[in-house]
Motif scaffolding. Structure first.
Motif, PDB file in Angstrom:
ATOM      1  N   GLY A  18       0.833  -1.194   0.000  1.00 43.49           N
ATOM      2  CA  GLY A  18       0.000   0.000   0.000  1.00 43.49           C
ATOM      3  C   GLY A  18       0.868   1.244   0.000  1.00 43.49           C
ATOM      4  N   ILE A  19       0.226   2.382  -0.071  1.00 45.05           N
ATOM      5  CA  ILE A  19       0.951   3.658  -0.156  1.00 45.05           C
ATOM      6  C   ILE A  19       0.618   4.490   1.073  1.00 45.05           C
ATOM      7  N   MET A  20       1.652   5.094   1.632  1.00 43.87           N
ATOM      8  CA  MET A  20       1.401   6.003   2.751  1.00 43.87           C
ATOM      9  C   MET A  20       1.839   7.389   2.365  1.00 43.87           C
ATOM     10  N   PHE A  21       1.041   8.345   2.716  1.00 43.07           N
ATOM     11  CA  PHE A  21       1.358   9.708   2.338  1.00 43.07           C
ATOM     12  C   PHE A  21       1.214  10.594   3.561  1.00 43.07           C
ATOM     13  N   PHE A  22       2.268  11.334   3.873  1.00 43.37           N
ATOM     14  CA  PHE A  22       2.210  12.218   5.031  1.00 43.37           C
ATOM     15  C   PHE A  22       2.268  13.657   4.579  1.00 43.37           C
ATOM     16  N   ASN A  23       1.536  14.499   5.270  1.00 48.48           N
ATOM     17  CA  ASN A  23       1.552  15.901   4.909  1.00 48.48           C
ATOM     18  C   ASN A  23       1.395  16.735   6.173  1.00 48.48           C
ATOM     19  N   ILE A  24       2.363  17.576   6.464  1.00 48.29           N
ATOM     20  CA  ILE A  24       2.229  18.488   7.607  1.00 48.29           C
ATOM     21  C   ILE A  24       1.908  19.859   7.054  1.00 48.29           C
ATOM     22  N   GLU A  25       0.773  20.402   7.463  1.00 47.44           N
ATOM     23  CA  GLU A  25       0.382  21.734   7.006  1.00 47.44           C
ATOM     24  C   GLU A  25       0.709  22.725   8.087  1.00 47.44           C
ATOM     25  N   LEU A  26       1.588  23.647   7.789  1.00 45.26           N
ATOM     26  CA  LEU A  26       1.827  24.707   8.768  1.00 45.26           C
ATOM     27  C   LEU A  26       0.785  25.773   8.486  1.00 45.26           C
ATOM     28  N   SER A  27      -0.336  25.658   9.166  1.00 45.41           N
ATOM     29  CA  SER A  27      -1.422  26.585   8.892  1.00 45.41           C
ATOM     30  C   SER A  27      -1.037  27.984   9.343  1.00 45.41           C
ATOM     31  N   PRO A  28      -1.440  29.007   8.605  1.00 44.57           N
ATOM     32  CA  PRO A  28      -1.157  30.380   9.049  1.00 44.57           C
ATOM     33  C   PRO A  28      -1.781  30.676  10.404  1.00 44.57           C
TER      34      PRO A  28
ATOM     35  N   LYS B  36       8.737   1.304   9.449  1.00 47.99           N
ATOM     36  CA  LYS B  36       7.769   0.264   9.131  1.00 47.99           C
ATOM     37  C   LYS B  36       6.758   0.061  10.254  1.00 47.99           C
ATOM     38  N   CYS B  37       6.293   1.153  10.794  1.00 46.31           N
ATOM     39  CA  CYS B  37       5.321   0.988  11.875  1.00 46.31           C
ATOM     40  C   CYS B  37       3.979   0.539  11.348  1.00 46.31           C
ATOM     41  N   ILE B  38       3.726   0.773  10.091  1.00 45.17           N
ATOM     42  CA  ILE B  38       2.512   0.224   9.478  1.00 45.17           C
ATOM     43  C   ILE B  38       2.972  -0.832   8.498  1.00 45.17           C
ATOM     44  N   ASP B  39       2.334  -1.963   8.556  1.00 46.37           N
ATOM     45  CA  ASP B  39       2.710  -3.022   7.639  1.00 46.37           C
ATOM     46  C   ASP B  39       2.046  -2.750   6.297  1.00 46.37           C
ATOM     47  N   THR B  40       2.822  -2.273   5.340  1.00 47.32           N
ATOM     48  CA  THR B  40       2.206  -1.852   4.086  1.00 47.32           C
ATOM     49  C   THR B  40       1.668  -3.021   3.278  1.00 47.32           C
ATOM     50  N   GLU B  41       2.176  -4.190   3.503  1.00 45.76           N
ATOM     51  CA  GLU B  41       1.656  -5.309   2.716  1.00 45.76           C
ATOM     52  C   GLU B  41       0.235  -5.646   3.096  1.00 45.76           C
ATOM     53  N   SER B  42      -0.126  -5.340   4.326  1.00 47.35           N
ATOM     54  CA  SER B  42      -1.502  -5.619   4.725  1.00 47.35           C
ATOM     55  C   SER B  42      -2.484  -4.649   4.090  1.00 47.35           C
TER      56      SER B  42
ATOM     57  N   SER C  18      -3.533  -7.559  -5.638  1.00 44.82           N
ATOM     58  CA  SER C  18      -2.130  -7.296  -5.927  1.00 44.82           C
ATOM     59  C   SER C  18      -1.957  -6.746  -7.325  1.00 44.82           C
ATOM     60  N   GLY C  19      -1.266  -5.643  -7.422  1.00 45.74           N
ATOM     61  CA  GLY C  19      -1.006  -5.062  -8.725  1.00 45.74           C
ATOM     62  C   GLY C  19      -2.134  -4.173  -9.228  1.00 45.74           C
ATOM     63  N   GLU C  20      -3.293  -4.212  -8.565  1.00 46.37           N
ATOM     64  CA  GLU C  20      -4.402  -3.403  -9.086  1.00 46.37           C
ATOM     65  C   GLU C  20      -4.932  -2.405  -8.092  1.00 46.37           C
ATOM     66  N   LYS C  21      -5.255  -2.894  -6.915  1.00 46.60           N
ATOM     67  CA  LYS C  21      -5.878  -1.975  -5.961  1.00 46.60           C
ATOM     68  C   LYS C  21      -5.208  -2.127  -4.606  1.00 46.60           C
ATOM     69  N   VAL C  22      -4.755  -1.009  -4.090  1.00 48.97           N
ATOM     70  CA  VAL C  22      -4.223  -1.028  -2.737  1.00 48.97           C
ATOM     71  C   VAL C  22      -4.794   0.182  -2.016  1.00 48.97           C
ATOM     72  N   TRP C  23      -4.666   0.169  -0.709  1.00 51.40           N
ATOM     73  CA  TRP C  23      -5.105   1.307   0.067  1.00 51.40           C
ATOM     74  C   TRP C  23      -4.019   2.362   0.065  1.00 51.40           C
ATOM     75  N   LYS C  24      -4.446   3.583  -0.137  1.00 52.76           N
ATOM     76  CA  LYS C  24      -3.518   4.692   0.038  1.00 52.76           C
ATOM     77  C   LYS C  24      -3.953   5.415   1.300  1.00 52.76           C
ATOM     78  N   ILE C  25      -3.087   5.393   2.273  1.00 56.63           N
ATOM     79  CA  ILE C  25      -3.409   6.028   3.547  1.00 56.63           C
ATOM     80  C   ILE C  25      -2.791   7.414   3.544  1.00 56.63           C
ATOM     81  N   ARG C  26      -3.611   8.394   3.831  1.00 54.74           N
ATOM     82  CA  ARG C  26      -3.119   9.760   3.804  1.00 54.74           C
ATOM     83  C   ARG C  26      -3.256  10.351   5.196  1.00 54.74           C
ATOM     84  N   VAL C  27      -2.157  10.837   5.725  1.00 52.94           N
ATOM     85  CA  VAL C  27      -2.177  11.447   7.052  1.00 52.94           C
ATOM     86  C   VAL C  27      -1.943  12.943   6.881  1.00 52.94           C
ATOM     87  N   ASP C  28      -2.947  13.723   7.240  1.00 52.39           N
ATOM     88  CA  ASP C  28      -2.800  15.179   7.173  1.00 52.39           C
ATOM     89  C   ASP C  28      -2.640  15.717   8.582  1.00 52.39           C
ATOM     90  N   VAL C  29      -1.558  16.408   8.815  1.00 53.34           N
ATOM     91  CA  VAL C  29      -1.325  16.988  10.133  1.00 53.34           C
ATOM     92  C   VAL C  29      -1.428  18.491   9.994  1.00 53.34           C
TER      93      VAL C  29
END
Lengths: 389, 198
Positions: free
Chosen positions: A74-84, A114-120, A125-136
Motif C-alpha cells: 500500500g501507499i502512505m502519504f504524510f503531509n504536515i500543514e503549517l497553517s497560518p 515500518k510501523c505500518i505493515d504496508t503489505e496488509s 495485488s497489482g491493481e488496488k491497494v489502500w492509500k493512507i493519507r495522514v494530514d497533520v
C-alpha cells in the motif's frame, strides 16, 4: 508577516536562565509540558496539545493502483500543514524551510520504521491497494512541532478504522467502516526533541527557547527502545556520552508517552461504546468561563408565511428580460435577437449570428453597456489623439 | 490585536476553529492605499484547499468586508483563518459565525456583527434550519444567508437547489428570526469572556 526579532536582552536572559538550570515556565531541564490527547468524531481524527502547541491529525484512505515497483504494498502519504493559524509567520504556500524539514523528518520516521505493515494494505495485488493519507495541521506553534506532529500522526493512525472490502471477481466494493486497524508492528514511535543551548541540554523547548538554541538532536524511538532515526542539526558537536545520555532520556520519555497514548485510546473506545457523543466539541472543557454552550432551540415560525407573502407581493414583478431560447438550426441555440453591431465595420452574416448568441443573456442591460463602451471608446480616441499630436 | 486561535464554533457536530490576525504588515503587491486588505483562508481537513474552499472563502470575505471598517487601517492586512474540524452540515454558516466571533475577539472595528444561518427545504416543502449533513443530502434546496445585526437584513446568500420565490422569502424570514438567537449567543459569550477581566 515577518517574524518579530528576538531582542538581545531577551536572548541573554534566556541563556542566563538556562545556564542556571531555570526555564521560562519553571520546568526542570528534562521535563515535558503537559500533554493532552483527544479524539474527534470521525475515526482517525485526533488533537494533541503540548502546553500551548496544538496539532490536529486526520487520517483518510482511498483505493488506488499501487506503485509499479511495489505492486504488493500500500501507499502512505504524510503531509504536515503549517497553517497560518499557528503563527503569523507561516504563509499559505508551503515552501518554507521549516515545513520541508518537518515533512521529511516525519516521513523518514514513520515510513522507514515500518510501523505500518504496508503489505496488509494490499487488496488486489497489482491493481488496488489502500492509500493512507495522514494530514497533520498545526493549529498553534509554541515550540517542539516535530514531537507533537509525530505523536498526533501515530495516534491518528492507531485510532483509524479502515473500511471493509469485499472482492467479487473484478469488482471491489467498499463496505462501511468499522474494521479494526491491524498493525503488525507496534507502532508507538515517538520523535523526541532535544535542543542544545551552548552546552546545556533541554527537552521539549518552547518557542522562545527554540529561537536561542544552537542545535537540535532528534531521536525517534519506539516502545521497544529501538532507535528508529536520529537527526542532529545545527552547529553543535556532540560527545558520545551526550548522545548516550540523550537516548536514555528518550527511552524514559517514550514509555511515558506511550502509556498516555494507550490510555487515551482506551478512554475513547469506552466512550464510543457507551454511545456518548464524542468529538472535538465534547472534549472542550465546559466549566471554563470562556466556553459557552447553547442547546438546540427551535425557532418560532408562526408568522413567517405571512411575512414571506407580503414581501413577495410588495416586490416588483421581475422584468421581462430574457426571452425563451429558440433553436433555428440544429446545433445552434439563440436567445433574443441580439443587438446592432456597433463596431462600424463591414461584416458578414455569420458574425452577426455569432454575436446574437453572445449578446443573448444581456438583454436590456446590454444596450446600455454597449453605448457606454462606445462613449468610452470615443473618449479614449479623443484623449489618445490629444496625446500624440 | 492578535487573536490566538481560541474560537471554536461547534454546531451540532460541525466544528470550525477560527483565528484572526491583524492589522499587520501587508505585502506591497496586495496593499490597498485607503483600506485594509482582508485575506480569508479556509483549510479543509484532508488535502489542500481547492475550488470549493475558494468559493466559500469568497462568500465569507465579502461578508466580512461589508461589516469591517477597513478604512481605519489603510495599507494593513487582516488575516482570517478558518480550519474545518468536522463537517456535519451547515458548514458555511458555521464559517460565518466563527469568522464573526474571531473578528470580535480580536477587537477589529466593525460597523455591525453578522451571523450565518442555513436553511434546507426538504422534499415535503418543510423548512429545516441548521440541517445536518444527512438532512442536507435529502433536501430539495439548501440556502445559507448572512444576516446583519443592526437591521437584520440579508448580507450574503448562497443557495443550491430549486425553490420558488415564496419559499425563498420564507427561508429569509426564518433566518432573520434564527439570527436573533445567534446574536444573543454572541452577547452571552462575550459577557462571559470579559466578566473576569472587567
Amino acid at each position: 508577516m515577518k517574524e518579530t526579532l528576538l531582542s538581545n536582552c531577551e536572548r541573554d536572559f534566556l541563556l542566563q536562565a538556562i545556564a542556571e538550570k531555570k526555564r521560562l515556565d519553571g520546568r526542570q531541564t528534562y521535563d515535558y509540558r503537559k500533554m493532552k490527547i483527544t479524539f474527534g468524531t470521525d475515526y482517525g481524527c485526533c488533537f494533541v496539545d503540548l502546553g500551548k502547541t496544538r496539532v490536529m491529525a486526520q487520517v483518510s484512505c482511498e483505493l488506488v493502483a499501487p506503485k509499479e515497483s511495489r505492486p504488493n504494498e500500500g501507499i502512505m502519504f504524510f503531509n504536515i500543514e503549517l497553517s497560518p493559524m499557528a503563527s503569523p509567520t507561516f504563509e499559505q504556500g508551503r515552501q518554507s524551510e521549516l515545513s520541508v524539514k518537518l515533512n521529511r523528518q516525519l516521513e523518514r520516521c514513520l515510513r522507514n520504521s515500518k510501523c505500518i505493515d504496508t503489505e496488509s494494505l494490499c487488496v488486489v495485488s497489482g491493481e488496488k491497494v489502500w492509500k493512507i493519507r495522514v494530514d497533520v495541521h498545526v493549529l498553534n506553534h509554541d515550540g517542539n512541532l516535530m514531537d507533537v506532529a509525530s505523536i498526533a500522526a501515530i495516534t491518528a493512525l492507531c485510532h483509524f478504522r479502515r473500511p471493509d472490502v469485499s472482492i467479487q471477481g473484478d469488482e471491489v466494493t467498499v463496505v462501511s467502516p468499522k474494521e479494526k486497524w491491524d498493525e503488525r508492528y507496534p507502532s508507538s514511535d515517538h520523535v523526541f526533541f532535544l535542543s542544545f543551548c551552548r552546552t546545556y541540554l533541554l527537552v521539549d523547548p518552547c518557542e522562545r527557547e527554540e529561537r536561542v538554541m544552537d542545535g537540535l538532536l532528534m531521536i525517534a524511538m519506539n516502545k521497544h527502545r529501538e532507535i528508529c532515526s536520529i537527526q542532529s542539526s545545527g552547529g553543535i558537536m556532540l560527545l558520545k556520552e551526550q548522545v548516550m545520555r540523550c537516548s536514555k532520556i528518550a527511552s524514559v520519555k517514550v514509555s511515558e508517552i506511550t502509556e498516555l497514548l494507550i490510555k487515551a485510546l482506551e478512554n475513547d473506545k469506552k466512550a464510543r461504546k457507551e454511545g456518548g457523543r464524542c468529538g472535538f466539541a465534547e472534549s472542550m472543557p465546559q466549566e471554563r468561563i470562556t466556553a459557552l454552550k447553547f442547546e438546540e432551540t427551535s425557532v418560532e415560525m408562526t408568522d413567517v408565511a405571512e411575512r414571506a407573502s407580503d414581501v413577495v407581493q410588495g416586490a416588483e414583478a421581475p422584468p421581462l428580460m430574457v426571452p425563451s431560447p429558440v433553436v433555428p438550426v440544429p446545433g445552434v441555440g439563440q436567445v433574443g435577437l441580439g443587438l446592432q453591431n456597433t463596431w462600424g465595420l463591414e461584416e458578414e452574416d455569420d458574425d452577426e449570428e455569432e454575436e446574437a448568441e453572445e449578446c443573448a443573456n444581456r438583454g436590456e442591460e446590454g444596450e446600455e453597456k454597449v453605448t457606454k463602451m462606445e462613449v468610452e471608446r470615443h473618449k479614449k480616441d479623443a484623449s489618445r489623439e490629444g496625446q500624440f499630436t | 490585536k492578535i487573536s490566538i486561535p481560541d474560537i471554536l464554533t461547534p454546531a451540532g457536530d460541525t466544528s470550525v476553529l477560527a483565528a484572526a490576525y491583524g492589522p499587520a504588515e501587508v505585502k506591497v503587491s496586495k496593499e490597498i492605499y485607503d483600506r485594509a486588505t482582508l485575506d480569508v483562508l479556509i483549510q479543509p481537513k484532508v488535502g489542500l484547499p481547492s475550488v470549493r474552499e475558494r468559493a466559500q472563502e469568497q462568500c465569507v470575505r465579502e461578508t466580512c468586508e461589508a461589516s469591517l471598517l477597513l478604512s481605519l487601517h489603510p495599507r494593513s492586512s487582516l488575516t482570517l483563518i478558518l480550519q474545518l474540524i468536522h463537517d456535519d452540515g451547515s458548514i458555511l454558516s458555521c464559517f460565518l459565525n466563527a469568522a464573526c466571533m474571531a473578528l470580535m475577539d480580536a477587537g477589529l472595528p466593525m460597523s455591525f456583527l453578522f451571523c450565518g444561518v442555513t436553511c434546507a427545504i426538504d422534499v415535503d416543502g418543510q423548512i429545516i434550519t441548521d440541517p445536518t449533513a444527512a438532512q442536507e443530502k435529502e433536501s430539495r434546496a439548501v440556502m445559507t444567508f448572512a444576516i446583519d445585526s443592526k437591521e437584520h437584513k440579508v448580507m450574503m446568500s448562497s443557495t443550491k437547489g430549486s425553490f420558488s420565490v415564496n419559499e425563498l422569502q420564507q427561508c429569509v424570514a426564518v433566518s432573520q428570526k434564527a439570527s436573533e438567537k445567534i446574536f444573543q449567543f454572541y452577547r452571552d459569550s462575550v459577557k462571559r469572556r470579559y466578566s473576569k477581566i472587567l
